[in-house]
Design a protein around this motif. Structure first.
Motif, PDB file in Angstrom:
ATOM      1  N   HIS A 265       0.830  -1.206   0.000  1.00 31.79           N
ATOM      2  CA  HIS A 265       0.000   0.000   0.000  1.00 31.79           C
ATOM      3  C   HIS A 265       0.867   1.260   0.000  1.00 31.79           C
ATOM      4  O   HIS A 265       1.358   1.678   1.050  1.00 31.79           O
ATOM      5  CB  HIS A 265      -0.939  -0.022   1.207  1.00 31.79           C
ATOM      6  CG  HIS A 265      -2.005  -1.068   1.092  1.00 31.79           C
ATOM      7  ND1 HIS A 265      -3.116  -0.900   0.277  1.00 31.79           N
ATOM      8  CD2 HIS A 265      -2.130  -2.305   1.628  1.00 31.79           C
ATOM      9  CE1 HIS A 265      -3.874  -1.982   0.348  1.00 31.79           C
ATOM     10  NE2 HIS A 265      -3.299  -2.849   1.150  1.00 31.79           N
ATOM     11  N   PRO A 266       1.036   1.879  -1.161  1.00 32.29           N
ATOM     12  CA  PRO A 266       1.866   3.093  -1.225  1.00 32.29           C
ATOM     13  C   PRO A 266       1.401   4.183  -0.254  1.00 32.29           C
ATOM     14  O   PRO A 266       2.222   4.960   0.242  1.00 32.29           O
ATOM     15  CB  PRO A 266       1.706   3.547  -2.682  1.00 32.29           C
ATOM     16  CG  PRO A 266       1.405   2.287  -3.440  1.00 32.29           C
ATOM     17  CD  PRO A 266       0.577   1.447  -2.495  1.00 32.29           C
ATOM     18  N   LEU A 267       0.114   4.245   0.031  1.00 37.31           N
ATOM     19  CA  LEU A 267      -0.387   5.270   0.947  1.00 37.31           C
ATOM     20  C   LEU A 267       0.123   5.035   2.366  1.00 37.31           C
ATOM     21  O   LEU A 267       0.351   5.980   3.121  1.00 37.31           O
ATOM     22  CB  LEU A 267      -1.919   5.285   0.939  1.00 37.31           C
ATOM     23  CG  LEU A 267      -2.564   5.839  -0.328  1.00 37.31           C
ATOM     24  CD1 LEU A 267      -4.057   5.486  -0.369  1.00 37.31           C
ATOM     25  CD2 LEU A 267      -2.398   7.348  -0.404  1.00 37.31           C
ATOM     26  N   ASN A 268       0.270   3.782   2.733  1.00 35.28           N
ATOM     27  CA  ASN A 268       0.784   3.451   4.053  1.00 35.28           C
ATOM     28  C   ASN A 268       2.239   3.902   4.186  1.00 35.28           C
ATOM     29  O   ASN A 268       2.619   4.560   5.149  1.00 35.28           O
ATOM     30  CB  ASN A 268       0.658   1.931   4.250  1.00 35.28           C
ATOM     31  CG  ASN A 268       0.749   1.486   5.699  1.00 35.28           C
ATOM     32  OD1 ASN A 268       0.257   2.163   6.591  1.00 35.28           O
ATOM     33  ND2 ASN A 268       1.367   0.348   5.930  1.00 35.28           N
ATOM     34  N   TRP A 269       3.039   3.579   3.167  1.00 33.45           N
ATOM     35  CA  TRP A 269       4.428   4.064   3.137  1.00 33.45           C
ATOM     36  C   TRP A 269       4.458   5.592   3.213  1.00 33.45           C
ATOM     37  O   TRP A 269       5.266   6.183   3.923  1.00 33.45           O
ATOM     38  CB  TRP A 269       5.118   3.633   1.845  1.00 33.45           C
ATOM     39  CG  TRP A 269       5.437   2.192   1.667  1.00 33.45           C
ATOM     40  CD1 TRP A 269       4.843   1.322   0.804  1.00 33.45           C
ATOM     41  CD2 TRP A 269       6.465   1.429   2.331  1.00 33.45           C
ATOM     42  NE1 TRP A 269       5.435   0.083   0.884  1.00 33.45           N
ATOM     43  CE2 TRP A 269       6.439   0.114   1.804  1.00 33.45           C
ATOM     44  CE3 TRP A 269       7.422   1.741   3.307  1.00 33.45           C
ATOM     45  CZ2 TRP A 269       7.312  -0.893   2.217  1.00 33.45           C
ATOM     46  CZ3 TRP A 269       8.288   0.742   3.723  1.00 33.45           C
ATOM     47  CH2 TRP A 269       8.241  -0.543   3.196  1.00 33.45           C
ATOM     48  N   MET A 270       3.574   6.218   2.420  1.00 32.51           N
ATOM     49  CA  MET A 270       3.531   7.685   2.378  1.00 32.51           C
ATOM     50  C   MET A 270       3.269   8.280   3.756  1.00 32.51           C
ATOM     51  O   MET A 270       3.909   9.253   4.169  1.00 32.51           O
ATOM     52  CB  MET A 270       2.435   8.139   1.408  1.00 32.51           C
ATOM     53  CG  MET A 270       2.251   9.651   1.348  1.00 32.51           C
ATOM     54  SD  MET A 270       0.667  10.122   0.580  1.00 32.51           S
ATOM     55  CE  MET A 270      -0.499   9.693   1.908  1.00 32.51           C
ATOM     56  N   ALA A 271       2.324   7.674   4.483  1.00 33.65           N
ATOM     57  CA  ALA A 271       1.914   8.239   5.777  1.00 33.65           C
ATOM     58  C   ALA A 271       3.087   8.267   6.760  1.00 33.65           C
ATOM     59  O   ALA A 271       3.276   9.248   7.488  1.00 33.65           O
ATOM     60  CB  ALA A 271       0.744   7.442   6.341  1.00 33.65           C
ATOM     61  N   PHE A 272       3.883   7.211   6.782  1.00 33.58           N
ATOM     62  CA  PHE A 272       5.058   7.223   7.662  1.00 33.58           C
ATOM     63  C   PHE A 272       6.026   8.326   7.237  1.00 33.58           C
ATOM     64  O   PHE A 272       6.658   8.975   8.072  1.00 33.58           O
ATOM     65  CB  PHE A 272       5.750   5.857   7.657  1.00 33.58           C
ATOM     66  CG  PHE A 272       4.916   4.744   8.242  1.00 33.58           C
ATOM     67  CD1 PHE A 272       4.561   4.772   9.582  1.00 33.58           C
ATOM     68  CD2 PHE A 272       4.475   3.693   7.458  1.00 33.58           C
ATOM     69  CE1 PHE A 272       3.781   3.760  10.135  1.00 33.58           C
ATOM     70  CE2 PHE A 272       3.703   2.672   7.999  1.00 33.58           C
ATOM     71  CZ  PHE A 272       3.346   2.705   9.337  1.00 33.58           C
ATOM     72  N   GLY A 273       6.110   8.541   5.941  1.00 30.49           N
ATOM     73  CA  GLY A 273       6.966   9.625   5.442  1.00 30.49           C
ATOM     74  C   GLY A 273       6.450  10.996   5.836  1.00 30.49           C
ATOM     75  O   GLY A 273       7.214  11.858   6.263  1.00 30.49           O
ATOM     76  N   LEU A 274       5.155  11.199   5.698  1.00 31.52           N
ATOM     77  CA  LEU A 274       4.589  12.511   6.064  1.00 31.52           C
ATOM     78  C   LEU A 274       4.794  12.787   7.554  1.00 31.52           C
ATOM     79  O   LEU A 274       4.919  13.943   7.968  1.00 31.52           O
ATOM     80  CB  LEU A 274       3.098  12.568   5.727  1.00 31.52           C
ATOM     81  CG  LEU A 274       2.728  12.469   4.244  1.00 31.52           C
ATOM     82  CD1 LEU A 274       1.220  12.675   4.056  1.00 31.52           C
ATOM     83  CD2 LEU A 274       3.502  13.468   3.395  1.00 31.52           C
ATOM     84  N   ASN A 275       4.839  11.735   8.348  1.00 33.52           N
ATOM     85  CA  ASN A 275       5.080  11.918   9.777  1.00 33.52           C
ATOM     86  C   ASN A 275       6.568  12.020  10.119  1.00 33.52           C
ATOM     87  O   ASN A 275       6.924  12.113  11.287  1.00 33.52           O
ATOM     88  CB  ASN A 275       4.404  10.797  10.580  1.00 33.52           C
ATOM     89  CG  ASN A 275       2.897  11.005  10.670  1.00 33.52           C
ATOM     90  OD1 ASN A 275       2.429  12.144  10.736  1.00 33.52           O
ATOM     91  ND2 ASN A 275       2.131   9.925  10.668  1.00 33.52           N
ATOM     92  N   GLY A 276       7.424  11.969   9.119  1.00 29.11           N
ATOM     93  CA  GLY A 276       8.829  12.307   9.337  1.00 29.11           C
ATOM     94  C   GLY A 276       9.793  11.152   9.495  1.00 29.11           C
ATOM     95  O   GLY A 276      10.941  11.358   9.911  1.00 29.11           O
ATOM     96  N   ALA A 277       9.387   9.934   9.127  1.00 29.04           N
ATOM     97  CA  ALA A 277      10.279   8.784   9.299  1.00 29.04           C
ATOM     98  C   ALA A 277      11.547   8.918   8.445  1.00 29.04           C
ATOM     99  O   ALA A 277      11.494   9.408   7.317  1.00 29.04           O
ATOM    100  CB  ALA A 277       9.543   7.498   8.932  1.00 29.04           C
TER     101      ALA A 277
END
Lengths: 418, 418
Positions: A265-277
């Motif tokens: 799920h690219p959106l799942n990966w994205m969400a961790f990125g938006l939170n600064g991982a």
């Protein structure tokens, strides 16, 4: 190559023999990794060029191996686990010191037959994994991640509820075992377990516990996306996580955990990125031919698209269960779900990656990474700046409506073929 | 391997020699594709196994080549373009007939030096591309896509506004040229051009025109994400597209176009999927070492994550411009932005892909694909069903707020290192 669909003898003895048999190098059909297969088959010069292409080494430098202590390598030989260590390249910056972190991934098979008493199985896995954790600690690893549900066989293909008994509270036995090691080695440890949530009706979750380098529990994250694929309808055992997309700010950087099927799920990966991982681990348990081609692609794409490092971990071995089961594919009952192909590796935001650990053996993969590389790639490519999130926020809001109408432009001169 | 940063002589003669020199096989340093490099270096048995792994062939069948007409292959030899044709595997379904579509991708270098009169340059490109379009038509290709801004040199690295003169309205010269061929061959053609929008103040867009198989213009799509990377700050010439994420329902299936830099944005790929695309083309113009490792990863991931086919196209060659320019990298002025590495290919929703076209020559890539495979993969993996879009719709809405606070759990026992 993969023993998917193979039918081992479905009695305890066969199971015992299968899971305890030490797999010796060269004794197995197939090869440990694509990288090693090519290394053994190509001239050194050609192998270097092919390796550069396959690993995405752009910086002009060859893949850099880290020399580990002799004591560590001898431990890996004694316990017959694959040990590999690499260094990613990053530029020096004028205003920030490098933030180099040594990160480890552990993959392992189970240790006892699945018909052994559960407590013995769990203890045996801990004993089997401990030399690898010790090797990581002795090698100066700062952040270590284990595989999905590492303290048990991946029994969800059986649909038998008794395997729930392996579940533990977040501060349970497995966590305590790792807290001591985290403190001893001043090492952050990510521990994916089957969780028993005592405060919410004793429900079960698929959870990663994040243990700080002083042995403290920083927090937990629960698997966001649950597969209903093949034998893995894991919603038989646990539901979609309710912890959002937390990023854990540790002594060694901002980390997150995308558990197993969430990697699709690219959106799942994205969400961790938006939170600064800055590093996202993907502890997994995945088998067979169909998944393997996706394995390196999805992790590398996530690292590229989100400008962070990814550590991918998959368990190893074929796990044989006491009671045979069918797989909804019309084939006869059988006692295993196939071969977990290991192949743990790292991916970097500059599109490079390491080779993979063995497809057959336990392993410890180590990489040094300068977390500054994440921002360097953000500045270079500007993916965040050019992402137009407002378009997609709006689209998803529309899509969620039951009467969503896709944006389709029909060729007016087209008539349906008969 | 890539001539990035190389400084060709920056006069017209050098330019002329460089762009018109026919590149003969074997005369170039390097290799045409990784696939061919390995084919020439490994034993047939080993190559088959490595190829299976690299191309993600899960179905147990080897990569299947399509035999084309002798007349077509002789055209490719005469005009010295790379011609490859493959067939993707899909299961037979009990309730639907196969929906097999033959799809083509064309990559090409420019035809005249960039200091030739613009009208001559454009005409020469058309003449150069026409034999490949004819070959596609004669081979029964149903849907054909050309490369980004195919009717001009990719001059945006120069920052000179005069290249805007290549721009055309959607129904302009290039479109008319292709409409005739679309009708002649009963073939849908996707034509990415530099668009002059006469009805909106003569603004410029980076646009794909979709021409139906009866020669009619079905519609257009404008590039959604504009790079500001290296020499390609394309927002000097055109801004972010305003056409959403249209899917064009043609006689041969539902297609969409993700132009160039949009491939770095998983949300952009997702949007075409949510609107129902079965084939998404990615016409591109991309150079150099840094991008090349991303090239196959992003396309294959998009095909996997969204359960559709992807056709990736990149132009070929080194384009030398009359006036030297700097590249914001501290290096001396030079006259080209590097080598466009071709490497066009297809990716499928089952994670398989074709080998790539040449890195140095013009080429036509053909693939037969059963569009039923898209839904087969949706049913198998359930990515849509398990996507939890509501989480991400909400997250993006929050993220868009200037005071967005990321979900971060700080280790309370961590103190910043000195």
């Amino acid at each position: 190559m993969e023993p998917v669909g193979q039918q081992p003898e479905d009695n305890g003895e066969a199971a015992k023999e299968k899971v305890t048999l030490p797999i010796k190098q060269g004794s197995i059909h197939g090869f440990e990794s694509l990288h090693r297969l090519l290394e053994a088959s190509l001239s050194p010069q050609l192998f270097q060029e092919v390796s550069r292409l396959l690993l995405g080494l752009n910086c002009g430098c060859p893949l850099e191996r880290i020399a580990l202590l002799e004591t560590t390598t001898s431990v890996s030989e004694k316990h017959y686990f694959d040990l590999q260590a690499f260094r990613f390249h990053a530029d020096k910056e004028p205003l920030r010191e490098p933030r180099i972190v040594r990160v480890g991934l552990i993959q392992n098979s189970i240790a006892l037959p699945t018909n052994a008493p559960f407590s013995e199985q769990k203890t045996a896995i801990m004993q089997k994994v401990k030399p690898m954790i010790d090797a990581a600690g002795a090698s100066g690893v700062n952040v270590l991640c284990l595989q999905e549900a590492w303290m048990m066989p991946f029994a969800f293909c059986t649909r038998e509820k008794r395997w729930c008994e392996f579940a533990e509270p977040v501060d349970g036995e497995s966590t305590q075992f790792l807290q001591d090691l985290a403190k001893k080695y001043n090492m952050v440890i990510v521990s994916p377990i089957l969780e028993r949530d005592l405060n919410h009706g004793e429900t079960i979750w698929n959870t990663a516990v994040v243990i700080g380098n002083q042995g403290n529990i920083i927090g937990k994250h629960r698997k966001n996306h649950i597969p209903r694929v093949g034998d893995f309808n894991e919603s038989t055992y646990y539901m979609e996580g309710n912890t959002g997309h937390p990023v854990f700010e540790t002594a060694y950087g901002k980390i997150a955990v995308n558990i197993c099927y969430g990697r699709h799920h690219p959106l799942n990966w994205m969400a961790f990125g938006l939170n600064g991982a800055e590093i996202v681990f993907n502890p997994s348990a995945t088998v067979g031919e169909l998944l393997q081609p996706m394995w390196p692609i999805e992790a590398r794409n996530a690292a590229i698209a989100n400008s962070y490092f990814v550590g991918s971990i998959n368990r190893v071995g074929t796990e044989v269960f006491p009671n045979p089961f069918t797989s909804g594919d019309g084939k006869p009952q059988h006692s295993d779900f196939g071969h977990f192909y290991g192949s743990s590796h790292f991916s970097a935001p500059d599109a490079s990656c390491t080779p993979s650990l063995s497809r057959y053996r336990d392993g410890l993969m180590i990489a040094d990474m300068d977390l500054n590389l994440c921002r360097q790639l953000k500045d270079k490519w500007g993916f965040r700046m050019t992402a137009r999130y407002e378009l997609y926020s709006e689209l998803l809001a529309q899509y969620l409506k039951p009467d969503f109408a896709p944006q389709v432009i029909v060729d007016p001169s087209w008539q349906k073929r008969p």
